[in-house]
Design a protein around this motif. Structure first.
Motif, PDB file in Angstrom:
ATOM      1  N   LYS A 329     -11.815  30.997  38.713  1.00  0.00           N
ATOM      2  CA  LYS A 329     -12.585  29.745  38.575  1.00  0.00           C
ATOM      3  C   LYS A 329     -11.767  28.550  39.047  1.00  0.00           C
ATOM      4  O   LYS A 329     -12.289  27.613  39.637  1.00  0.00           O
ATOM      5  N   PHE A 330     -10.458  28.608  38.780  1.00  0.00           N
ATOM      6  CA  PHE A 330      -9.582  27.506  39.217  1.00  0.00           C
ATOM      7  C   PHE A 330      -9.561  27.432  40.749  1.00  0.00           C
ATOM      8  O   PHE A 330      -9.624  26.352  41.330  1.00  0.00           O
ATOM      9  N   GLU A 331      -9.506  28.600  41.394  1.00  0.00           N
ATOM     10  CA  GLU A 331      -9.513  28.626  42.864  1.00  0.00           C
ATOM     11  C   GLU A 331     -10.765  27.937  43.409  1.00  0.00           C
ATOM     12  O   GLU A 331     -10.694  27.108  44.321  1.00  0.00           O
ATOM     13  N   ARG A 332     -11.907  28.293  42.827  1.00  0.00           N
ATOM     14  CA  ARG A 332     -13.173  27.715  43.326  1.00  0.00           C
ATOM     15  C   ARG A 332     -13.265  26.219  43.019  1.00  0.00           C
ATOM     16  O   ARG A 332     -13.718  25.432  43.844  1.00  0.00           O
ATOM     17  N   ALA A 333     -12.819  25.836  41.822  1.00  0.00           N
ATOM     18  CA  ALA A 333     -12.938  24.422  41.425  1.00  0.00           C
ATOM     19  C   ALA A 333     -12.014  23.535  42.258  1.00  0.00           C
ATOM     20  O   ALA A 333     -12.369  22.414  42.627  1.00  0.00           O
ATOM     21  N   MET A 334     -10.842  24.049  42.586  1.00  0.00           N
ATOM     22  CA  MET A 334      -9.911  23.263  43.426  1.00  0.00           C
ATOM     23  C   MET A 334     -10.503  23.100  44.828  1.00  0.00           C
ATOM     24  O   MET A 334     -10.424  22.027  45.432  1.00  0.00           O
ATOM     25  N   GLU A 335     -11.101  24.169  45.337  1.00  0.00           N
ATOM     26  CA  GLU A 335     -11.719  24.067  46.672  1.00  0.00           C
ATOM     27  C   GLU A 335     -12.852  23.035  46.644  1.00  0.00           C
ATOM     28  O   GLU A 335     -12.975  22.198  47.534  1.00  0.00           O
ATOM     29  N   ASN A 336     -13.633  23.087  45.581  1.00  0.00           N
ATOM     30  CA  ASN A 336     -14.754  22.157  45.444  1.00  0.00           C
ATOM     31  C   ASN A 336     -14.272  20.711  45.305  1.00  0.00           C
ATOM     32  O   ASN A 336     -14.844  19.791  45.885  1.00  0.00           O
ATOM     33  N   MET A 337     -13.195  20.532  44.533  1.00  0.00           N
ATOM     34  CA  MET A 337     -12.649  19.178  44.374  1.00  0.00           C
ATOM     35  C   MET A 337     -12.220  18.624  45.737  1.00  0.00           C
ATOM     36  O   MET A 337     -12.343  17.436  46.007  1.00  0.00           O
ATOM     37  N   GLY A 338     -11.746  19.516  46.607  1.00  0.00           N
ATOM     38  CA  GLY A 338     -11.282  19.110  47.930  1.00  0.00           C
ATOM     39  C   GLY A 338     -12.398  18.678  48.871  1.00  0.00           C
ATOM     40  O   GLY A 338     -12.144  18.305  50.018  1.00  0.00           O
ATOM     41  N   LYS A 339     -13.651  18.755  48.386  1.00  0.00           N
ATOM     42  CA  LYS A 339     -14.787  18.341  49.231  1.00  0.00           C
ATOM     43  C   LYS A 339     -15.312  16.970  48.822  1.00  0.00           C
ATOM     44  O   LYS A 339     -16.229  16.442  49.459  1.00  0.00           O
ATOM     45  N   ILE A 340     -14.762  16.405  47.767  1.00  0.00           N
ATOM     46  CA  ILE A 340     -15.308  15.133  47.252  1.00  0.00           C
ATOM     47  C   ILE A 340     -15.098  14.007  48.267  1.00  0.00           C
ATOM     48  O   ILE A 340     -13.978  13.763  48.724  1.00  0.00           O
ATOM     49  N   GLY A 341     -16.192  13.345  48.602  1.00  0.00           N
ATOM     50  CA  GLY A 341     -16.152  12.104  49.393  1.00  0.00           C
ATOM     51  C   GLY A 341     -15.370  12.180  50.694  1.00  0.00           C
ATOM     52  O   GLY A 341     -14.786  11.186  51.117  1.00  0.00           O
ATOM     53  N   ILE A 342     -15.391  13.341  51.347  1.00  0.00           N
ATOM     54  CA  ILE A 342     -14.548  13.481  52.543  1.00  0.00           C
ATOM     55  C   ILE A 342     -15.084  12.687  53.734  1.00  0.00           C
ATOM     56  O   ILE A 342     -16.286  12.465  53.856  1.00  0.00           O
TER      57      ILE A 342
END
Ligand code: HEM
Length: 362
Positions: A329-342
């Motif tokens: 879950k941490f792997e997926r959440a970190m990837e998702n966080m990396g998409k914020i407001g790009i």
């Protein structure tokens, strides 16, 4: 004592002027603990009133791709980029694991303010303001790992000038720090393709949740970025590494496990600026230990302890007990966080590939 502290906070708000209240470090963000809430300190329109009731759309990540710098036919071809970052992070973490913790936090603080655009690294901006995010209360005298990003950027610029963004370097560095600090158990798929922003403002760091936040405030600040309550709980697990200053938890020592509190009291010894390990059990390993610590009342901040409340307790227990579940879950959440407001190729307004990560290009 409480009156004295309240007076100090009022004085600080006054000296800092209305911007401090607007910036809401005093009013909401949870970075200062108010002995009693004083609405007079908060103006209408402060963050408290601006908290979203519903989650924003999840970040789509449109324009990002895996292996972005490996495409021979694209202008962004730089096959050594990710390897250079990984080498820099590996050496830094081997010498001093705390830097890895710093790099993971740098990514979070970058993405939550103006999106993942490396605005957190700037010391000079397009608007020529010197008060950048680095000066904001959550970051000042606290963020670390800048030198690893700078070293990686210098090596990448030598290999492929003007090709790899600082925002991608921050994201790759957080991925690699997670990998090494988890003893290679956490392997985040991190796409590239972010562009760098040209603005950075200290007062916008009020968008970062603070250590005195309650569950509703934590959920709201993650929802504002399109992240779920579960992702909030999962990402908080990063508090199983790194350090924190006594000022953020000494007021709640009586609420902690007594032996843990006694140890912290001795370490802090009345000094607000002393740093202690966040995880007393495995301080340098990115593992699921945090969740057992939440259950055992061996966590530092209010924002950690409140995860053991009815709303999020189930996730805490699952993360503590199911082997491998939190890591995925941490792997997926970190990837998702990396998409914020790009900012991406299709949306280049006000974006660029910086030459030096701390400065906008001319
Ligand atoms: C949920 C809300 C969060 C709050 C309120 C919070 C707050 C804090 C605070 C107050 C510190 C100590 C800073 C200092 O003493 O100078 C800290 C450290 C840290 N935080 Fe968070 N944080 C949150 C979420 C996150 C997330 C999402 C991540 C990353 C995924 C993260 C990663 C870290 C790390 C690794 C450290 C240690 C940094 C170091 O040793 O340099 N935090 N956090």
């Amino acid at each position: 004592m409480a009156t004295k502290l309240a007076a100090l906070i009022v004085l600080a708000a006054f000296l800092a002027g209305p911007a401090a209240c607007d910036g809401a470090s005093i009013c909401f963000s949870g970075w200062l603990r108010l002995p009693t809430f004083n609405p007079l300190l908060c103006r209408r329109g402060s963050r408290m009133n601006r908290l979203p009731r519903q989650r924003g759309p999840s970040p789509s990540g449109l324009g990002l791709s895996y292996g972005y710098y490996d495409n021979r036919r694209s202008r962004s071809y730089c096959p050594r980029a990710e390897g250079i970052v990984r080498g820099a992070v590996r050496d830094a973490v081997a010498a001093y694991p705390g830097i890895g913790a710093g790099l993971i936090r740098l990514f979070f603080h970058d993405c939550f303010v103006r999106g993942c655009d490396a605005s957190v690294l700037l010391t000079t901006t397009n608007s020529n303001n010197s008060d950048t995010e680095r000066e904001g209360p959550p970051n000042k005298n606290s963020l670390r790992g800048f030198e690893v990003i700078d070293a990686a950027k210098a090596a990448i610029e030598a290999a492929c000038p003007g090709t790899v963004s600082c925002a991608d370097i921050v994201a790759f560095a957080a991925r690699d720090a997670s990998y090494f600090l988890s003893n290679r158990r956490i392997n985040i798929r991190m796409p590239g393709g972010r562009y760098d922003g040209r603005e950075s403002f200290a007062n916008e760091t009020d968008q970062l949740p603070g250590p005195f936040s309650n569950v509703t405030e934590l959920q709201a600040s993650f929802a504002a970025k399109g992240l779920t309550s579960d992702e909030m709980v999962v990402l908080s697990g990063a508090h199983t590494i790194g350090r924190a200053r006594c000022m953020f938890f000494s007021s709640r020592l009586p609420e902690m496990d007594p032996a843990f509190a006694a140890k912290l009291r001795a370490q802090c010894n009345g000094n607000d600026d002393t740093n202690v390990n966040q995880d007393d059990v495995t301080p340098n390993v990115l593992d699921k230990r945090y969740y057992q610590n939440v259950i055992d009342r061996k966590v530092l901040f209010t924002s950690d302890a409140v995860l053991n409340s009815t709303e999020t307790m189930m996730q805490v227990r699952e993360n503590a007990n199911r082997a491998g579940a939190w890591e995925r879950k941490f792997e997926r959440a970190m990837e998702n966080m990396g998409k914020i407001g790009i900012k991406t190729r299709g949306d280049q307004q006000g974006a660029e590939i910086r030459k030096v990560c701390s400065r906008v290009n001319n």
